[in-house]
Design an enzyme around this catalytic site. Structure first.
Site, mmCIF file in Angstrom:
data_model
loop_
_atom_site.group_PDB
_atom_site.id
_atom_site.type_symbol
_atom_site.label_atom_id
_atom_site.label_comp_id
_atom_site.label_asym_id
_atom_site.label_seq_id
_atom_site.Cartn_x
_atom_site.Cartn_y
_atom_site.Cartn_z
ATOM 1 N N GLU A 284 -6.192 10.501 -4.673
ATOM 2 C CA GLU A 284 -6.585 9.407 -3.788
ATOM 3 C C GLU A 284 -7.982 9.668 -3.212
ATOM 4 O OE1 GLU A 284 -3.226 7.134 -1.596
ATOM 5 O OE2 GLU A 284 -4.222 8.333 -0.078
ATOM 6 N N GLU A 287 -10.510 8.968 -5.770
ATOM 7 C CA GLU A 287 -10.651 7.527 -5.942
ATOM 8 C C GLU A 287 -11.514 6.935 -4.820
ATOM 9 O OE1 GLU A 287 -6.813 5.683 -6.221
ATOM 10 O OE2 GLU A 287 -7.670 3.741 -6.755
ATOM 11 N N CYS A 310 0.609 5.680 -0.267
ATOM 12 C CA CYS A 310 1.665 6.685 -0.369
ATOM 13 C C CYS A 310 2.946 6.282 0.331
ATOM 14 C CB CYS A 310 1.177 8.017 0.178
ATOM 15 S SG CYS A 310 0.265 7.816 1.676
ATOM 16 N N SER A 330 -5.227 1.975 -3.206
ATOM 17 C CA SER A 330 -5.374 3.044 -4.185
ATOM 18 C C SER A 330 -4.255 2.916 -5.222
ATOM 19 C CB SER A 330 -5.253 4.383 -3.467
ATOM 20 O OG SER A 330 -4.930 5.401 -4.375
ATOM 21 N N LYS A 369 12.108 5.066 -0.037
ATOM 22 C CA LYS A 369 12.006 5.955 -1.198
ATOM 23 C C LYS A 369 13.222 5.818 -2.102
ATOM 24 C CE LYS A 369 8.134 8.163 0.038
ATOM 25 N NZ LYS A 369 8.097 8.765 1.354
ATOM 26 N N GLU A 372 12.175 3.057 -4.123
ATOM 27 C CA GLU A 372 11.010 3.413 -4.943
ATOM 28 C C GLU A 372 11.418 4.196 -6.188
ATOM 29 O OE1 GLU A 372 8.353 6.438 -3.468
ATOM 30 O OE2 GLU A 372 6.585 5.375 -4.206
ATOM 31 N N GLU A 377 9.079 1.150 -13.407
ATOM 32 C CA GLU A 377 7.859 1.801 -13.898
ATOM 33 C C GLU A 377 7.860 3.304 -13.634
ATOM 34 O OE1 GLU A 377 8.051 -0.455 -11.495
ATOM 35 O OE2 GLU A 377 6.565 -0.175 -9.912
ATOM 36 N N CYS A 514 5.859 8.679 9.034
ATOM 37 C CA CYS A 514 7.155 9.109 8.497
ATOM 38 C C CYS A 514 8.009 9.872 9.511
ATOM 39 C CB CYS A 514 6.956 9.981 7.272
ATOM 40 S SG CYS A 514 6.030 9.155 5.979
HETATM 41 S S1 SF4 Z 1 9.253 6.877 6.179
HETATM 42 FE FE1 SF4 Z 1 8.343 4.902 6.666
HETATM 43 S S2 SF4 Z 1 6.152 5.397 6.833
HETATM 44 FE FE2 SF4 Z 1 7.094 7.076 5.711
HETATM 45 S S3 SF4 Z 1 6.890 6.534 3.566
HETATM 46 FE FE3 SF4 Z 1 8.893 5.815 4.228
HETATM 47 S S4 SF4 Z 1 8.561 3.659 4.818
HETATM 48 FE FE4 SF4 Z 1 6.557 4.671 4.737
#
Ligand code: SF4
Ligand code: SF4
Ligand code: SF4
Ligand code: FES
Lengths: 590, 159
Positions: A284, A287, A310, A330, A369, A372, A377, A514
């Protein structure tokens, strides 16, 4: 400021006008119970619908009892918070709520963490006299969040989070009376809505109505399978919060104990997402520099500001809301998703095993996550780069289930090579940390000089939107930071309007970053906890011998042995991604 | 949810309604009223357009639609049946008449029969108290209706 004098339970109180009775009482040690009310102090987050009436008090001269959370102090007021009338009313209110609530505490995933449960305990409710018909709804399971709205008490905290703080608007109170509930549009599944899976609704829901999808069983099964090599990665914010689940003070760093616990759980390799965070900075940061230098050379094609990518909650947000700006963030994957291919394409090969026989588990402060790692992909022939993502809370459960006395564990170190990290990586966990880490590296790469002061304190803090101008050896770099999606939206709208002055912007979906993620131990509205976690993160950083990502020797080795150079062909293939327009057809099936 | 296609003309009309309220979120209820008078009901597609125009979330629009009983997401039947429940009609047994319509059509108030033929709603006084209890089917008014007469009314439309 005008001060107001009043009497609460016989005590004289003096507070500024426009203070609620609830807060006034607190100043003299009177703790009025609340349920719908919610506040994260100093973070501009408040829910005050005055709906549940658990907080009622008597005000002399008023016919009706008043909700303390929603009634302002007045000169000469005399307030009673626990006389017989108040106590009876409060109990009746709670009994009525409980009469439309399934009594499933024993098997509820919120057992032990439920505010309704502790309220019933606090008020000493021993039976529910109004047993009658209960409202029934279907359960809704999305890739990250389960809605079990039979357990909804209509406090509307989630609605406030999703609408006022996040400006996502996936949830709203719908219907009226007995059937009233908080739901997505048309009461469709959350998966069909604009939900970002940030999990902020889960983190404030007082009951078991909103919880995460639990993948711990899958992880236990993988650990029991001798054919699988099971690798775990832990996100930076986890080590600053996990201890809370074991009675430790908020802000206690438990990095070493966490590693020891993971080893005892049977993971073959205990690695660190921080390693991947260092890698993210390499990609990143490069970039950013690439776009910046091209821009300075007058390349009109270049898009600035560059936005960090991220945070998967944030990625979901811009895919839904800003589809015309997909080329601004990014292309670097999140650390979780950088770790996956490095483990399965690099480390598995080093071990001489097939990627199908490697299971990658991530421990995350995050619910987004979970979604995700299921994105198409991020799979190779159906095999996900990251198999399961567990929240900090799920890890705590797993440790407890496995008879591990966490507090008695020794401190152990991560395994190499994917366990080594720098201070720059650990601050990813707090708002402002990613961009600070990126600047530490970008500065040195750009100027070719050594950065003397690695702490960019001007980028830290909890204000909603922050900005600072850093001096890259004569070149001023304008940095913007937003945490919480409502704040992000403001910066994005400036960019859309062509008003943005920033070169680079960091965005985190969760308030605080986070450390305040949707998968963290429940803070129950205590913002001090979030501040303590943040302090812990920066403590860990300053204690690290290496504090710049590009100086991580194992990162250097990875580039030498495998990746080549940042933004090179292999990096591009394994560590970068692209985004999708998800703005249309949210509810209407084609 | 089945997708319905809004005609360009209707879509424009809807957008004009939003515009006449300056596309203000605070005017949502007024916009919904107007929209319901254009379409007869408020299908999901209409709510999505309104949400977009007023810069509100679809969930919020849906929340408001489901909160107020005068908004409906169900298209009216070919022959909308309204039963007056004003005081005069009520006293003369309108509720029993309503009960009979519900029984025969197998639908609740606010619903439409599966074949789309009939829908059922209640009214507050239509100003024909002398004829109580009053039932309207479309524009046609029936007076002094008794539960026994329900069958006859329905058969007028059932061929
Ligand atoms: S905990 Fe919240 S701020 Fe951290 S990556 Fe996950 S969604 Fe994003
Ligand atoms: S996860 Fe975030 S975006 Fe989704 S409903 Fe909850 S608060 Fe809204
Ligand atoms: S789902 Fe939870 S947070 Fe939302 S209104 Fe219901 S009880 Fe409150
Ligand atoms: S806490 Fe005051 S009304 Fe709910």
């Amino acid at each position: 400021m005008n001060m107001v004098k009043l009497i609460i339970d016989g005590k004289h109180v003096e507070v500024p006008e426009n203070t609620t009775l609830l807060k006034a009482a607190k100043t003299v040690g009177i703790d009025i119970p609340t349920l719908c009310y919610f506040e994260l102090k100093d973070m501009n987050i408040e829910n005050r619908p005055g709906g549940c009436r658990v907080c009622v008090v008597e005000v002399r001269g008023r016919r009706n009892l008043a909700p303390a959370c929603n009634t302002m102090v007045a000169e000469g007021m005399e307030v009673f918070t626990h006389n017989i009338r108040v106590l009876n009313a409060r109990r009746t209110v709670l009994e009525l709520i409980l009469s439309d609530h399934p009594a499933e505490c024993l098997t509820c995933s919120k057992n032990g963490n439920c505010e309704l449960q502790s309220m019933a305990q606090q008020l000493g409710v021993r039976e529910i006299p109004y047993a009658g018909e209960q409202s029934k709804y279907r359960k809704d399971t999305s890739p990250a969040i389960i809605r079990d709205v039979d357990k909804c008490i209509m406090c509307r905290r989630c609605e406030m989070m999703c609408n006022d703080v996040q400006t996502v608007g996936a949830l709203s109170a719908v219907n009226r009376g007995f059937m009233a509930v908080v739901a997505p549009a048309f009461e469709m599944n959350l998966e069909k809505s604009t939900c970002t899976y940030c999990g902020q609704c889960v983190s404030v829901c007082p009951t078991g109505a909103l919880t995460e999808v639990d993948h711990s069983r899958n992880v236990i099964n993988s650990l029991a399978d001798p054919a699988k090599t099971v690798v775990v990665q832990t996100a930076p914010a986890v080590r600053a919060a996990l201890g809370e689940e074991f009675g430790l003070e908020p802000g206690t760093l438990v990095t070493g104990k966490m590693v020891a616990a993971l080893r005892r759980l049977g993971f073959d390799y205990v690695f660190d997402t921080d390693f991947a965070a260092d890698l993210t900075i390499m990609e990143e940061g490069s970039e950013l520099l690439d776009r910046l230098t091209r821009y300075l050379k007058g390349d009109k094609e270049v898009k600035l500001p560059i936005l960090t990518s991220c945070c998967p909650g944030w990625v979901n947000f811009f895919e839904h809301n800003f589809p015309e700006m997909l080329d601004i963030p990014s292309t670097a994957k999140s650390p979780q998703q950088m770790f996956g291919p490095v483990a399965k394409e690099y480390f598995a090969k080093k071990l001489g095993i097939d990627r199908k026989n490697m299971i990658v588990v991530s421990i995350m402060p995050c619910l987004a996550k979970k979604y995700e790692c299921q994105r198409e992909e991020f799979k190779v022939n159906g095999d996900p780069d990251v198999n399961y993502s567990l929240s900090t809370r799920e890890l705590a459960h797993l440790i407890k289930q496995s008879n591990i006395d966490f507090n008695a564990l020794p401190e152990e170190d991560f395994d190499n090579p994917l366990g080594a990290s720098t201070g720059a990586a650990v601050i990813f966990g707090a708002t402002g940390g990613v961009i600070e880490a990126a600047c530490r590296t970008a500065y040195e790469l750009y100027t070719g000089k050594k950065l003397e002061k690695v702490d960019f304190t001007e980028l830290r803090g909890l204000e909603n939107i922050r900005h600072a101008t850093l001096d890259f050896d004569g070149l001023p770099i304008n940095i913007g930071i937003a945490h919480g999606l409502g704040n992000a939206r403001k910066l994005l709208e400036d960019i859309r309007a062509g008003k943005s002055q920033f070169h680079a912007i960091e965005i985190m979906a969760c308030p605080g970053g986070c450390i305040g993620g949707g998968g963290q131990p429940y803070h129950h509205g205590n913002s001090e906890i979030i501040k303590q976690r943040s302090a812990a993160i920066y403590r860990e950083d300053s204690g690290k011998p290496i504090r710049k990502s590009h100086e991580n020797p194992f990162i250097q080795e990875l580039y030498r042995e495998f990746l080549g150079k940042p933004l090179g062909e292999k990096s591009h293939h394994l560590l970068h991604t692209h985004y999708f327009d998800k703005s249309v057809g949210d509810f209407i099936e084609e | 949810m089945a997708k319905i296609k809004l005609s360009d003309k209707k879509l424009q009309e809807l957008k004009d309604v939003c515009k006449s309220f300056n596309n203000e979120k605070g005017e949502l209820i007024n916009v919904l009223h107007k929209a319901q008078s254009i379409f007869g009901y408020l299908p999901a597609e209409v709510q999505e357009v309104i949400a977009k125009e007023l810069n509100a979330s679809v969930a919020h629009v849906y929340g408001v639609v489901t909160f107020y009983s005068f908004f409906t997401m169900i298209p009216k039947g070919q022959h909308p049946i309204s039963i007056c429940l004003g005081t005069a009609c009520y006293v003369r047994g309108a509720e029993k008449v309503l009960e009979e319509f519900r029984r025969q059509l197998k639908i609740q108030v606010g619903e439409t029969t599966a074949d789309g033929k009939f829908s059922l709603s209640c009214l507050r006084c239509v100003g024909a108290c002398g004829l109580a209890p009053v039932v309207m089917v479309g524009e046609k008014v029936y007076g002094r209706v008794s539960p026994d007469g329900v069958q006859d009314i329905l058969s007028e439309y059932n061929n």
